[in-house]
Design a protein around this motif. Structure first.
Motif, PDB file in Angstrom:
ATOM      1  N   TYR A  48      -5.242   1.129   8.592  1.00 62.21           N
ATOM      2  CA  TYR A  48      -4.464   0.654   7.439  1.00 62.21           C
ATOM      3  C   TYR A  48      -3.644  -0.573   7.824  1.00 62.21           C
ATOM      4  CZ  TYR A  48      -5.366   5.340   5.472  1.00 62.21           C
ATOM      5  OH  TYR A  48      -5.947   6.493   5.012  1.00 62.21           O
ATOM      6  N   SER A  78      -8.625   6.630   2.839  1.00 63.61           N
ATOM      7  CA  SER A  78      -7.679   7.632   2.350  1.00 63.61           C
ATOM      8  C   SER A  78      -8.388   8.912   1.924  1.00 63.61           C
ATOM      9  CB  SER A  78      -6.840   7.072   1.204  1.00 63.61           C
ATOM     10  OG  SER A  78      -7.591   6.962   0.017  1.00 63.61           O
ATOM     11  N   GLN A 123      -9.139   2.797   0.075  1.00 60.58           N
ATOM     12  CA  GLN A 123      -9.474   3.983  -0.713  1.00 60.58           C
ATOM     13  C   GLN A 123     -10.452   4.878   0.046  1.00 60.58           C
ATOM     14  OE1 GLN A 123      -8.351   4.798  -3.984  1.00 60.58           O
ATOM     15  NE2 GLN A 123      -9.322   6.741  -3.559  1.00 60.58           N
ATOM     16  N   PHE A 170       0.849  -1.195   0.000  1.00 56.98           N
ATOM     17  CA  PHE A 170       0.000   0.000   0.000  1.00 56.98           C
ATOM     18  C   PHE A 170       0.879   1.238   0.000  1.00 56.98           C
ATOM     19  CE2 PHE A 170      -2.487   2.964   2.911  1.00 56.98           C
ATOM     20  CZ  PHE A 170      -3.430   3.338   1.974  1.00 56.98           C
ATOM     21  N   CYS A 223      -3.567   7.272  -3.084  1.00 54.01           N
ATOM     22  CA  CYS A 223      -3.249   5.932  -2.588  1.00 54.01           C
ATOM     23  C   CYS A 223      -3.240   4.943  -3.730  1.00 54.01           C
ATOM     24  CB  CYS A 223      -4.197   5.509  -1.475  1.00 54.01           C
ATOM     25  SG  CYS A 223      -5.860   5.153  -1.991  1.00 54.01           S
ATOM     26  N   LEU A 257       0.433   5.450   0.449  1.00 51.68           N
ATOM     27  CA  LEU A 257      -0.441   6.584   0.763  1.00 51.68           C
ATOM     28  C   LEU A 257       0.403   7.844   0.718  1.00 51.68           C
ATOM     29  CD1 LEU A 257      -3.191   7.705   1.770  1.00 51.68           C
ATOM     30  CD2 LEU A 257      -2.286   7.435   4.083  1.00 51.68           C
TER      31      LEU A 257
END
Length: 126
Positions: free
Chosen positions: A101, A82, A79, A52, A64, A54
């Motif tokens: 996360y 974010s 998503q 991942f 992201c 970000l």
């Protein structure tokens, strides 16, 4: 005229977000669905991309990306979270949903760091 010329226009709308988009595109090789495949380096054996990515910005828009093997349901939730990240007002503060996360990804490690923009005209401070 190159790709960054629009960042120097009088209209700075979405500048931080555009830069973060350029940054993630340069860092990683993506598939046709914008999923991460590998780190974009020519260092011999292919290095897998992180699970991942970000990228938070000062304008409150986060970028992201997920690796190709992250389940769609997990990617959707990442998503959603974010999109709720606030703008960066203090560095190096962890993201608002950091714990979520990590839990979603069963994460045990992370990295973070700044990304900078240097204006075309810089006035020396010395």
């Amino acid at each position: 005229m190159n790709q960054l010329d629009d960042l120097y226009e009088a209209n700075w709308k979405n500048t931080a977000n555009k830069l973060m988009e350029y940054h993630v595109e340069a860092l990683f090789v993506h598939d046709q669905h914008s999923r991460l495949l590998t780190i974009n380096e020519n260092l011999g054996p292919t290095v897998p991309a992180p699970t991942f990515f970000l990228g938070r910005t000062i304008d409150g828009k986060a970028v992201c990306r997920f690796r190709y093997d992250v389940a769609d349901k997990t990617a959707k939730r990442l998503q959603e979270l974010s999109l709720e990240e606030p703008s960066i007002s203090e560095f190096p503060a962890k993201p608002k949903y950091f714990a979520e996360y990590m839990a979603l990804l069963h994460g045990q490690q992370y990295t973070m760091g700044p990304c900078y923009f240097v204006p075309r005209k810089v006035t020396p401070s010395l």
